[in-house]
Design a protein around this motif. Structure first.
Motif, short mmCIF file in Angstrom:
data_model
loop_
_atom_site.label_atom_id
_atom_site.label_comp_id
_atom_site.label_asym_id
_atom_site.label_seq_id
_atom_site.Cartn_x
_atom_site.Cartn_y
_atom_site.Cartn_z
N ILE A 570 0.86 -1.20 0.00
CA ILE A 570 0.00 0.00 0.00
C ILE A 570 0.89 1.24 0.00
CG2 ILE A 570 -1.62 1.40 1.34
CD1 ILE A 570 -2.91 -1.05 2.41
N ILE A 571 1.90 1.24 0.88
CA ILE A 571 2.77 2.41 0.99
C ILE A 571 3.46 2.69 -0.35
CG2 ILE A 571 4.90 3.21 2.09
CD1 ILE A 571 3.92 1.85 4.66
N ARG A 577 7.15 5.25 -3.97
CA ARG A 577 8.54 4.95 -3.59
C ARG A 577 8.66 3.49 -3.20
NH1 ARG A 577 11.10 9.91 -1.19
NH2 ARG A 577 9.60 11.57 -1.52
N ARG A 578 9.85 2.94 -3.43
CA ARG A 578 10.08 1.55 -3.03
C ARG A 578 10.18 1.46 -1.51
NH1 ARG A 578 11.32 -1.80 -7.36
NH2 ARG A 578 11.93 -0.63 -9.23
N ILE A 579 9.63 0.40 -0.96
CA ILE A 579 9.54 0.28 0.50
C ILE A 579 10.92 0.27 1.14
CG2 ILE A 579 9.45 -2.28 0.57
CD1 ILE A 579 7.37 0.07 2.76
N GLU A 605 2.41 15.05 2.28
CA GLU A 605 3.72 15.25 1.64
C GLU A 605 4.27 13.98 1.02
OE1 GLU A 605 6.72 17.04 4.15
OE2 GLU A 605 5.22 18.46 4.91
N ALA A 606 3.77 12.83 1.51
CA ALA A 606 4.34 11.57 1.05
C ALA A 606 3.64 11.03 -0.20
CB ALA A 606 4.25 10.52 2.16
N ILE A 607 2.52 11.65 -0.55
CA ILE A 607 1.73 11.10 -1.66
C ILE A 607 2.45 11.33 -2.99
CG2 ILE A 607 -0.47 11.29 -2.88
CD1 ILE A 607 -1.70 12.02 -0.12
N ASP A 608 2.43 10.32 -3.82
CA ASP A 608 3.04 10.38 -5.15
C ASP A 608 2.58 11.67 -5.87
OD1 ASP A 608 4.01 9.94 -7.67
OD2 ASP A 608 3.26 7.88 -7.82
N MET A 621 -9.39 10.17 0.60
CA MET A 621 -9.30 8.70 0.54
C MET A 621 -7.84 8.28 0.41
SD MET A 621 -11.00 5.93 0.75
CE MET A 621 -10.85 4.19 0.39
N ILE A 622 -7.07 9.03 -0.37
CA ILE A 622 -5.66 8.66 -0.54
C ILE A 622 -4.97 8.63 0.83
CG2 ILE A 622 -3.46 9.30 -1.61
CD1 ILE A 622 -4.98 10.56 -3.90
N GLN A 623 -5.28 9.65 1.66
CA GLN A 623 -4.67 9.69 2.99
C GLN A 623 -5.11 8.53 3.86
OE1 GLN A 623 -3.68 12.60 5.46
NE2 GLN A 623 -3.53 14.32 4.02
N ILE A 624 -6.40 8.21 3.79
CA ILE A 624 -6.91 7.09 4.60
C ILE A 624 -6.17 5.81 4.21
CG2 ILE A 624 -8.93 5.60 4.96
CD1 ILE A 624 -10.64 8.15 4.78
N VAL A 625 -6.01 5.62 2.88
CA VAL A 625 -5.37 4.38 2.43
C VAL A 625 -3.91 4.36 2.87
CG1 VAL A 625 -4.73 3.03 0.40
CG2 VAL A 625 -6.98 4.07 0.52
N LEU A 626 -3.26 5.50 2.81
CA LEU A 626 -1.86 5.54 3.26
C LEU A 626 -1.76 5.20 4.75
CD1 LEU A 626 1.08 6.00 2.65
CD2 LEU A 626 0.73 8.46 2.88
#
Ligand code: NAG
Ligand code: NAG
Ligand code: NAG
Ligand code: NAG
Ligand code: NAG
Length: 706
Positions: A570-571, A577-579, A605-608, A621-626
């Motif tokens: 998910i991350i 970015r690669r984990i 800040e971390a979202i692609d 939703m993007i934040q919730i999933v992150l």
């Protein structure tokens, strides 16, 4: 003539033998008379179609010049080892492209499948071109960057009378190239008349802004299908490219109606392909299939099927026909009975018929293959067919000759320690699993090491798209992929009669089908090969960064270790970015960085970046999933949600649980003793305490989630 004969079944003759004889006498001679002709030449129209170039017809009708040659079933435009050389293959009969009376251009259409294999050392390659040339022959000598279309003498001269569509994979600034992956129309000049970055177009938008406009088609090291159509009535020249072989994009990449071909073409022209090499000796250009039509119709569809079964029937027909013609009846009878007997006594053949294939594809029933068949399908596991290598070995793509079905063959690197029987039962267990988000196993072979056969997924694996062309994945697609993988995991963990832990969830094990749905692959493999030291895996099955911390002590995979790996996925999908990558100047691990952002309420800040631009509306939703990803990666397995809850959250049917605090994360992580007091792991630890604490230290040293 044979046709007037009737064979009456003599008393006592076996009915099958009788019908076999009737086939020999009536059906095969008809086949001999009917040998299908690939090329139809009618007056001024030319049309032909070659799915492979191994036939006598192809070799008679196509001539290769200079570095180019027939190479098995393919055209190879450059010679291995040749430098500063060019090659060209042309259909060797003239093709009428101008009406001799009105001098107006005539319509034509062509499609072909090619591969640009860059130099193994430098990944550099010039490109390949479809050429329309005034004469036979090739360009003598080469000047780098001219793709075999021109040389420094003929370039930019009207007298050259050569038009080409270039598939250019090198940026020559001196030729005004836009980038190192573009398609252009060249008119007597290597400086293109019109050029566009290579892409599969699904909208008329001239640039790809989001996945709905299409996706970038990288032409290096990938098999590409191209279409060129010129419609005389609208004077429109269209060019399209696709990596999904056989699937023409809904919109052409180039559609230009400004070019006036009247003054550029001779009445008769020659068509074919060209390429050239610079100083690098290992750059190769292949053409696998080609069709052309100048009769106003679209060129026939081509595919990478290497041979089709009709041809071999025809050959058999010819041979038997000859035998029939030259031998007497009695002798023929003896031979046929012998052949028939042999056929009967041979072991049933394991190859799939077309019907069986369709059935197998629908029902995912795995089948044993012979090694020979898979070797043939993958061109003897040639470098050219290699798709990549993963944790368990190398993957090759191929085509089953009889049916044309595209497959991916996984060659498992380590030898099974289990007995063959046990192994087959494992494979069939895996093969019986059915879920729309699992990559179906079509079959296996165990003659020479273990080979697993899957359906070939047109978009490759998630990591290829996510880390090379993130702009091709919209948020909706990403969410759909994550929901798909979660659904597959739920099936493996809870819905299947036998609980299966995947053990190796990662982006490279998620395949993307033609609709960009996720298909989780390699399930169960870890169980088969769990303790063999395979590349990219540690002694605990899994891949760095995706492995839950407790698996370092317990050396056991559980549902919760799968959930951890899914969190890492998910991350990756949300951040792009690669984990196992490091972030920032302080080089903190990705997960550490996310906890930092989370505690500062700055997760966005971390979202692609490519998601932020296109999916503003979905940012909540993007934040919730992150956050869900972060939660799944919590070091304490008891805090991680169950996969059922994960599915519900991704589907919007359930709320995200309260996030633990960043302090609890770091305190848990950095206190190895908290593991020791954990009763779920302590029993496993007592026997293994020493190496376990070493593992904890290694884990902490690695920054937690590297
Ligand atoms: C073309 O290239 C060849 C060899 O690279 C060179 O000898 C020749 O002088 C060049 N001709 C022109 C007109 O630049
Ligand atoms: C065709 O290409 C030319 C040259 O790049 C350009 O000027 C013209 O606008 C293009 N026409 C169309 C219809 O795209
Ligand atoms: C070329 O592309 C245009 C625009 O999509 C389409 O309308 C036209 O039918 C195409 N022509 C041919 C010959 O494919
Ligand atoms: C192309 O050029 C020829 C002569 O140069 C002219 O007669 C013809 O009308 C032009 N065609 C188009 C479509 O502009
Ligand atoms: C080629 O395939 C496409 C779609 O797969 C189909 O629509 C088209 O009719 C086919 N063309 C020919 C000439 O058979």
């Amino acid at each position: 003539m044979l046709h007037h004969w009737r064979i009456v079944r003599p008393e006592g003759m076996n009915r099958k033998i009788h019908s076999f004889l009737r086939i020999i006498f009536f059906v095969l001679p008809l086949l001999v008379l009917n040998v299908s002709r690939v090329v139809v030449c009618q007056s001024q129209n030319t049309s032909f179609s070659y799915n492979g170039f191994d036939s006598a017809e192809a070799r008679a009708q196509i001539t290769c010049y200079h570095s180019a040659s027939f190479q098995g079933n393919n055209l190879l435009l450059t010679e291995i080892g040749a430098v500063q050389a060019s090659g060209r293959c042309l259909y060797n009969k003239p093709i009428q492209l101008l009406d001799p009376e009105t001098r107006t251009p005539l319509s034509f259409s062509t499609q072909f499948i090619f591969l640009i294999r860059p130099s193994t050392n430098s990944d550099l390659a010039d490109g390949i071109a479809f050429v329309i040339a005034p004469t036979l022959g090739g360009v003598n000598g080469s000047n780098q960057g001219f793709i075999g279309i021109f040389n420094n003498e003929t370039n930019a001269k009207a007298s050259t009378r050569t038009i080409a569509v270039e598939f250019d994979t090198y940026k020559n600034p001196e030729h005004e190239d836009m980038d190192d992956n573009h398609v252009g129309i060249d008119v007597n000049d290597i400086v293109s008349y019109a050029a566009v970055s290579s892409a599969y177009r699904t909208s008329s938008s001239p640039i790809i802004r989001s996945a709905t406009d299409g996706y970038t088609v990288s032409m290096k090291n990938a098999v590409v299908h191209a279409w060129i159509d010129f419609d005389a009535s609208s004077n429109q020249l269209n060019v399209s490219v696709s990596r999904d072989l056989g699937v023409k994009p809904t919109y052409p990449l180039i559609s230009n109606s400004s070019l006036n071909l009247t003054d550029l073409l001779n009445e008769n022209m020659y068509v074919g392909f060209s390429a050239s090499t610079g100083p690098l000796p290992t750059v190769l250009y292949y053409v696998y299939a080609w069709s052309f039509s100048s009769n106003g119709r679209l060129a026939a569809n081509v595919s990478m099927v290497s041979e089709n079964s009709n041809n071999s029937t025809n050959k058999l027909g010819v041979i038997i026909g000859v035998i029939l013609g030259s031998l007497g009846f009695v002798l023929t009878l003896v031979i046929s009975l012998y052949v028939f007997h042999r056929r009967k006594s041979r072991k049933p053949n394991r190859y799939f018929s077309q019907d069986q294939w369709e059935w197998a594809l629908q029902d995912h029933v795995p089948q044993e293959f012979s090694y020979r068949e898979l070797a043939k399908a993958t061109n003897n596991f040639s470098e050219k067919n290699r798709l990549g290598s993963g944790g368990f070995g190398e993957v090759f793509k191929g085509t089953i000759a009889h049916s044309g079905v595209s497959i991916a063959v996984k060659k498992i690197s380590s030898e099974s320690k289990q007995g063959a029987k046990e192994f087959v039962s494992e494979v069939t267990t895996i093969g019986r699993l059915r879920h729309r988000n699992l990559a179906p196993l079509l079959g296996w072979s165990q003659e020479k090491g273990l080979l697993l056969v899957y359906e070939l997924m047109p978009h490759g694996s998630l990591d290829q798209v996510l880390f090379s062309h993130p702009e091709q994945l919209s948020w909706d697609q990403r969410l759909n992929i994550l929901s798909g993988v979660a659904a597959a995991l739920l099936y493996l963990h809870e819905e299947n009669e036998q609980k299966i832990v995947h053990r190796d969830i990662k982006a490279s094990n998620v395949m993307l089908d033609s609709q960009m749905n996720a298909r989780l692959g390699d399930f169960g493999l870890a169980r088969l090969y769990g303790h063999d030291a395979a590349p990219n895996t540690t002694n605990v099955a899994g891949t760095w960064g995706y492995m839950a911390p407790e698996s370092f002590f317990t050396r056991k995979a559980t549902e919760q270790t799968d959930v951890f790996s899914f969190g890492a996925l998910i991350i990756e999908v949300v951040t792009g970015r690669r984990i196992n990558s490091m972030v920032g100047e302080e080089s903190c691990s990705l997960v550490e960085w996310l906890w930092n952002l989370q505690s500062r309420n700055a997760l966005s800040e971390a979202i692609d970046l490519s998601l932020l631009k296109t999916s503003q509306d979905s940012s909540d939703m993007i934040q919730i999933v992150l956050q869900l990803g972060i939660l799944c990666c919590f070091p304490d397995p008891k805090v991680r949600p169950f996969i059922r809850r994960v599915v519900q959250i991704l589907n919007g049917d359930s709320q995200l649980p309260t996030m633990p605090s960043a302090e609890s994360w770091s305190s848990f992580l950095f206190s190895a003793f908290s593991y020791l007091s954990d009763d779920t792991t302590s029993s496993a630890l007592t026997s293994n305490a020493k190496s376990a604490s070493l593992d904890v230290k290694a884990f902490v040293d690695l920054g937690g989630a590297r």
